[in-house]
Design an enzyme around this catalytic site. Structure first.
Site, mmCIF file in Angstrom:
data_model
loop_
_atom_site.group_PDB
_atom_site.id
_atom_site.type_symbol
_atom_site.label_atom_id
_atom_site.label_comp_id
_atom_site.label_asym_id
_atom_site.label_seq_id
_atom_site.Cartn_x
_atom_site.Cartn_y
_atom_site.Cartn_z
ATOM 1 N N GLY A 250 -43.098 0.452 8.346
ATOM 2 C CA GLY A 250 -44.091 -0.508 7.854
ATOM 3 C C GLY A 250 -45.418 0.038 7.377
ATOM 4 O O GLY A 250 -46.260 -0.722 6.891
ATOM 5 N N GLY A 297 -40.033 4.049 5.789
ATOM 6 C CA GLY A 297 -39.264 4.142 4.548
ATOM 7 C C GLY A 297 -40.224 4.327 3.376
ATOM 8 O O GLY A 297 -40.325 5.396 2.772
ATOM 9 N N ARG A 298 -41.015 3.274 3.132
ATOM 10 C CA ARG A 298 -41.933 3.263 1.994
ATOM 11 C C ARG A 298 -42.870 4.473 1.987
ATOM 12 O O ARG A 298 -43.094 5.090 0.954
ATOM 13 C CB ARG A 298 -42.766 1.968 2.050
ATOM 14 C CG ARG A 298 -43.538 1.680 0.780
ATOM 15 C CD ARG A 298 -44.540 0.543 1.001
ATOM 16 N NE ARG A 298 -43.980 -0.684 1.503
ATOM 17 C CZ ARG A 298 -43.519 -1.687 0.755
ATOM 18 N NH1 ARG A 298 -43.585 -1.608 -0.551
ATOM 19 N NH2 ARG A 298 -43.018 -2.775 1.312
ATOM 20 N N ARG A 335 -40.392 -5.960 -8.362
ATOM 21 C CA ARG A 335 -41.381 -6.270 -7.324
ATOM 22 C C ARG A 335 -42.495 -7.192 -7.783
ATOM 23 O O ARG A 335 -43.037 -7.946 -6.990
ATOM 24 C CB ARG A 335 -41.931 -4.991 -6.681
ATOM 25 C CG ARG A 335 -40.822 -4.207 -5.947
ATOM 26 C CD ARG A 335 -41.345 -3.062 -5.106
ATOM 27 N NE ARG A 335 -42.025 -3.528 -3.916
ATOM 28 C CZ ARG A 335 -43.333 -3.567 -3.756
ATOM 29 N NH1 ARG A 335 -44.132 -3.130 -4.713
ATOM 30 N NH2 ARG A 335 -43.861 -4.018 -2.646
ATOM 31 N N CYS A 366 -35.100 -11.260 -20.681
ATOM 32 C CA CYS A 366 -35.362 -12.589 -21.240
ATOM 33 C C CYS A 366 -35.882 -13.481 -20.121
ATOM 34 O O CYS A 366 -35.144 -14.311 -19.578
ATOM 35 C CB CYS A 366 -34.097 -13.146 -21.840
ATOM 36 S SG CYS A 366 -33.475 -12.073 -23.120
#
Ligand code: LLP
Length: 445
Positions: A250, A297-298, A335, A366
């Site tokens: 986190g 992770g991030r 995102r 589109c």
């Protein structure tokens, strides 16, 4: 404008470089859109967490890379070489890790609704630990383990009820969450008692994860404290001794100058704050120090990656907005569409040019919401410019899709200035590979 790390530089040609590779050359060699990852950044982050845990924690522990942030065979190879573990959240991530030869005992499996076959695959592979998220899952693991004559190590995902300051969709530890057993309403305690009745699972401790892209140390510390309090109360009530505590991931990363820039040493401080809380609380409650796991992770891959695009159409709507359209979009980075996330774009071929305009970067899907960045500063862009979007290493390729049958871009890994594919480009043939035309729809000549 830059993330302030060694990863990104501007060279004497005024071109953006990542890990010593010229982005204009990368775009020429590999085409665009292109995900580019700097290997040394990824290794640096893995080793910072690994070494901090080893040096600062009086107990033992393991860093798990949360591979949902970016999963492909090469990243599991890097994690293996760096001697850390990984967490996987699906049969697909597990399969990828195993295909890369990742040692099963260092794989942890998560997910709020693991399917029978995913649990079966995890047990067959003899992975280290499964994190159970519901009663039915405890039953499933017990059943599948019995079939195989195993006793599977599990953790229970508990929800400490900490509200972290982040987007609601990436908050996971409030009472109204699909994840875990709530401590506050007593379900966590009941789940522990229940798991202890099962013959083919061995409950080893708890897991908690409060959310993602969080900068306040205090939220992490509070969650850790609540987990230790919970462990102490369960020891008292049920005599259950917590051997393992997994505090999740986190930690936030830099996307724009609205975010903090955290150095590797700064991330070590986040982990130190967690360690301090666990040690202090365990001592206060007279508990043995648990085996400590974290799952970033991030923060491991996010700032290690950028995406390169080629600028195409530019649409100026007088006194409204200028859209700079690129050859990618929500299919390689959903995102903005999902979370209104912010990014920093720059022109990689003219990285020293001063920004003169406020524009929005549009994709080619589109869909009006197909945007990468809204109201960002850029020099006057021209068709053919190479646009780099920074900090796209996490949850971009991982969340990419084939909307509008656009091809998911390839990934390259840069090491010592050299780039190699770690995910090859998709082809149109890949798009139709699984399509089937039933007999009654076949074209009749
Ligand atoms: N552990 C568990 C159980 C998790 O659910 C997550 C992320 C992590 C670890 C890793 O968290 P990190 O260190 O990466 O923050 N798609 C969203 C992010 C979803 C995060 C899901 N869980 C985004 O693009 O922002």
């Amino acid at each position: 404008m830059m993330n302030g790390r060694e990863t990104l530089k501007i060279n004497e040609k005024g071109h953006l470089e990542i890990g010593g590779a010229d982005c204009v050359k990368l775009a020429k060699t590999f085409g665009t859109p292109l995900y580019v990852f700097d290997e040394s950044y990824i290794r640096q982050m893995m080793s910072v967490y690994r070494d901090t845990l080893a040096k600062k924690y009086a107990g033992k522990g393991l860093v798990l890379y949360a591979s949902k942030a970016f999963s492909c065979k090469a990243i599991y190879r890097i994690a293996d070489e760096e001697n850390i573990g990984v967490d996987v959240v699906s049969g697909g991530e597990l399969y990828t890790a195993l295909q890369a030869g990742f040692p099963a005992e260092r794989i942890y499996m998560h997910g709020n609704n693991k399917l029978d076959y995913e649990i079966g695959e995890a047990l067959d592979a003899k992975i280290g630990c499964i994190v159970a998220d519901s009663y039915s899952e405890i039953d499933k693991i017990d059943r599948e383990a019995e079939k195989r004559g195993l006793k599977q190590k599990i953790l229970l995902r508990i929800n400490p009820g900490v509200e972290a300051h982040t987007h609601a969709f990436v908050q996971t530890a409030t009472t109204d969450s699909k994840f875990g057993f709530s401590i506050q309403n007593g379900t966590a305690e009941k789940a522990v008692a229940y798991a202890l009745t099962k013959k083919n699972v061995r409950l080893d401790g708890y897991h908690c994860h409060i959310g993602s892209q969080i900068f306040e140390k205090q939220s992490f510390v509070l969650a850790a404290e609540k987990c230790i309090d919970f462990a102490a109360s369960l020891k008292e009530k049920l005599g259950f001794v917590t051997k393992t505590l997994n505090l999740g991931g986190g930690f936030g990363v830099w996307y724009t100058d609205e975010d903090k820039k955290i150095s590797p040493a700064g991330y070590a401080e986040y982990l130190e704050a967690l360690i301090e809380a666990v040690e202090r609380k365990a001592q206060e409650k007279n508990l043995d120090l648990p085996y400590l796991l974290i799952e970033p992770g991030r923060s491991i891959v996010g700032e290690a990656g950028i995406t390169l695009y080629t600028v195409g159409a530019i649409k100026e709507i007088p006194s409204v907005r200028t859209y700079v359209a690129v050859d990618g979009g929500m299919f390689d980075n959903p995102r903005y569409a999902l979370y209104q996330s912010k990014y920093t774009p720059l022109l990689a071929n003219r990285a020293l040019d001063e920004p003169t305009e406020i524009v929005s970067i549009a994709g080619k899907c589109c869909e009006s919401g197909d945007l990468i960045a809204v109201n960002v500063n850029l020099p006057k862009a021209e068709s053919g410019d190479i646009l780099a979007v920074l900090s796209t290493g996490a949850y971009n390729y991982a969340m990419a899709m084939n909307y509008n049958r656009n091809l998911i871009p390839p990934c390259v890994l840069v090491k010592d200035g050299k780039a190699e594919y770690i995910v090859r480009p998709q082809t149109y043939a890949d798009l139709t590979r699984n399509d089937v035309i039933p007999a009654h729809l076949e074209k009749k000549n």
